[in-house]
Design a protein around this motif. Structure first.
Motif, PDB file in Angstrom:
ATOM      1  N   THR A  27       0.835  -1.110   0.004  1.00  0.00           N
ATOM      2  CA  THR A  27       0.076   0.031  -0.046  1.00  0.00           C
ATOM      3  C   THR A  27       0.798   1.275   0.004  1.00  0.00           C
ATOM      4  O   THR A  27       1.659   1.251   0.733  1.00  0.00           O
ATOM      5  CB  THR A  27      -0.951  -0.108   1.290  1.00  0.00           C
ATOM      6  OG1 THR A  27      -1.576  -1.156   1.410  1.00  0.00           O
ATOM      7  CG2 THR A  27      -1.968   1.067   1.471  1.00  0.00           C
ATOM      8  N   GLY A  28       0.641   2.187  -1.016  1.00  0.00           N
ATOM      9  CA  GLY A  28       1.439   3.313  -0.936  1.00  0.00           C
ATOM     10  C   GLY A  28       0.556   4.536  -0.368  1.00  0.00           C
ATOM     11  O   GLY A  28      -0.604   4.374  -0.505  1.00  0.00           O
ATOM     12  N   ALA A  33      -3.403   0.863  -3.889  1.00  0.00           N
ATOM     13  CA  ALA A  33      -2.836  -0.498  -4.226  1.00  0.00           C
ATOM     14  C   ALA A  33      -1.413  -0.216  -4.999  1.00  0.00           C
ATOM     15  O   ALA A  33      -1.862   0.000  -6.116  1.00  0.00           O
ATOM     16  CB  ALA A  33      -3.792  -1.515  -4.440  1.00  0.00           C
ATOM     17  N   GLU A  34      -0.572  -0.650  -4.553  1.00  0.00           N
ATOM     18  CA  GLU A  34       0.624  -0.460  -5.603  1.00  0.00           C
ATOM     19  C   GLU A  34       1.641  -1.626  -5.630  1.00  0.00           C
ATOM     20  O   GLU A  34       1.668  -2.456  -4.449  1.00  0.00           O
ATOM     21  CB  GLU A  34       1.667   0.855  -5.051  1.00  0.00           C
ATOM     22  CG  GLU A  34       0.989   1.930  -5.265  1.00  0.00           C
ATOM     23  CD  GLU A  34       1.964   3.387  -4.758  1.00  0.00           C
ATOM     24  OE1 GLU A  34       1.443   4.399  -5.327  1.00  0.00           O
ATOM     25  OE2 GLU A  34       2.767   2.979  -3.971  1.00  0.00           O
ATOM     26  N   ASP A  35       2.347  -1.927  -6.632  1.00  0.00           N
ATOM     27  CA  ASP A  35       3.415  -2.977  -6.574  1.00  0.00           C
ATOM     28  C   ASP A  35       4.945  -2.196  -6.436  1.00  0.00           C
ATOM     29  O   ASP A  35       5.064  -1.237  -6.978  1.00  0.00           O
ATOM     30  CB  ASP A  35       3.280  -3.704  -8.063  1.00  0.00           C
ATOM     31  CG  ASP A  35       2.010  -4.726  -7.735  1.00  0.00           C
ATOM     32  OD1 ASP A  35       1.535  -4.950  -7.001  1.00  0.00           O
ATOM     33  OD2 ASP A  35       1.507  -4.869  -8.975  1.00  0.00           O
ATOM     34  N   LYS A  36       5.730  -2.902  -6.012  1.00  0.00           N
ATOM     35  CA  LYS A  36       7.177  -2.623  -5.820  1.00  0.00           C
ATOM     36  C   LYS A  36       7.801  -3.523  -6.795  1.00  0.00           C
ATOM     37  O   LYS A  36       7.646  -4.626  -6.750  1.00  0.00           O
ATOM     38  CB  LYS A  36       7.670  -2.856  -4.233  1.00  0.00           C
ATOM     39  CG  LYS A  36       9.274  -2.497  -4.306  1.00  0.00           C
ATOM     40  CD  LYS A  36       9.493  -2.932  -2.583  1.00  0.00           C
ATOM     41  CE  LYS A  36      11.117  -2.475  -2.756  1.00  0.00           C
ATOM     42  NZ  LYS A  36      11.509  -3.041  -1.092  1.00  0.00           N
ATOM     43  N   ILE A  37       8.438  -2.743  -7.856  1.00  0.00           N
ATOM     44  CA  ILE A  37       9.100  -3.419  -8.821  1.00  0.00           C
ATOM     45  C   ILE A  37      10.783  -3.535  -8.755  1.00  0.00           C
ATOM     46  O   ILE A  37      11.055  -2.292  -8.418  1.00  0.00           O
ATOM     47  CB  ILE A  37       8.798  -3.005 -10.497  1.00  0.00           C
ATOM     48  CG1 ILE A  37       7.555  -3.131 -10.485  1.00  0.00           C
ATOM     49  CG2 ILE A  37       9.856  -3.810 -11.150  1.00  0.00           C
ATOM     50  CD1 ILE A  37       6.947  -2.510 -11.849  1.00  0.00           C
ATOM     51  N   GLU A  38      11.483  -4.565  -8.487  1.00  0.00           N
ATOM     52  CA  GLU A  38      12.831  -4.684  -8.449  1.00  0.00           C
ATOM     53  C   GLU A  38      13.494  -5.348  -9.745  1.00  0.00           C
ATOM     54  O   GLU A  38      13.196  -6.504  -9.901  1.00  0.00           O
ATOM     55  CB  GLU A  38      13.275  -5.076  -7.162  1.00  0.00           C
ATOM     56  CG  GLU A  38      12.748  -4.519  -5.997  1.00  0.00           C
ATOM     57  CD  GLU A  38      13.250  -5.373  -4.541  1.00  0.00           C
ATOM     58  OE1 GLU A  38      14.169  -5.962  -4.388  1.00  0.00           O
ATOM     59  OE2 GLU A  38      12.552  -5.252  -3.553  1.00  0.00           O
ATOM     60  N   CYS A  39      14.685  -4.805 -10.020  1.00  0.00           N
ATOM     61  CA  CYS A  39      15.189  -5.298 -10.903  1.00  0.00           C
ATOM     62  C   CYS A  39      16.811  -4.482 -11.175  1.00  0.00           C
ATOM     63  O   CYS A  39      17.202  -3.770 -10.449  1.00  0.00           O
ATOM     64  CB  CYS A  39      14.566  -5.075 -12.373  1.00  0.00           C
ATOM     65  SG  CYS A  39      14.477  -3.316 -12.902  1.00  0.00           S
TER      66      CYS A  39
END
Length: 107
Positions: free
Chosen positions: A44-45, A67-73
């Motif tokens: 949650t942001g 409602a958010e997604d955390k993207i890592e790369c």
């Protein structure tokens, strides 16, 4: 190969696939013979749009949750500028929350 950077970006769930495709197409997430590699985690942001903002969600002066997604790369340093430009173009927020830093000892 150039130095690698970790890239983390927070994106509303409605735009996760769009942002993943954009940054992957720009070169993020290349590991060996694989492309578009990432890790996504949901959460949650929280934010409050300030005067002068044009929020994608919420109203100026009122706390908001999304409602958010955390993207890592990972991103090759030479491609970081292009990846960030692609991220900004695909992200719906006027000020996307993201960070990057050099990664030591990857592989």
């Amino acid at each position: 190969m150039n130095k690698l950077h970790a890239l983390v970006v927070y994106v509303p769930r409605s735009h996760t696939e769009r942002v993943l495709a954009a940054i992957g197409d720009a070169g993020a997430g290349r590991i060996g013979n694989y492309s578009h590699c990432s890790f996504v985690m949901s959460g949650t942001g929280r934010f409050t749009p300030l005067e002068g903002s044009e929020p994608y969600l919420g109203q100026v002066g009122k706390p908001e949750e999304a409602a958010e997604d955390k993207i890592e790369c990972v991103v090759d340093q030479a491609l970081l500028g292009a990846v960030v430009a692609a991220l900004r173009a695909a992200h719906p927020y006027e000020e996307p929350a993201f960070m990057s830093w050099p990664v030591e000892g990857w592989r």
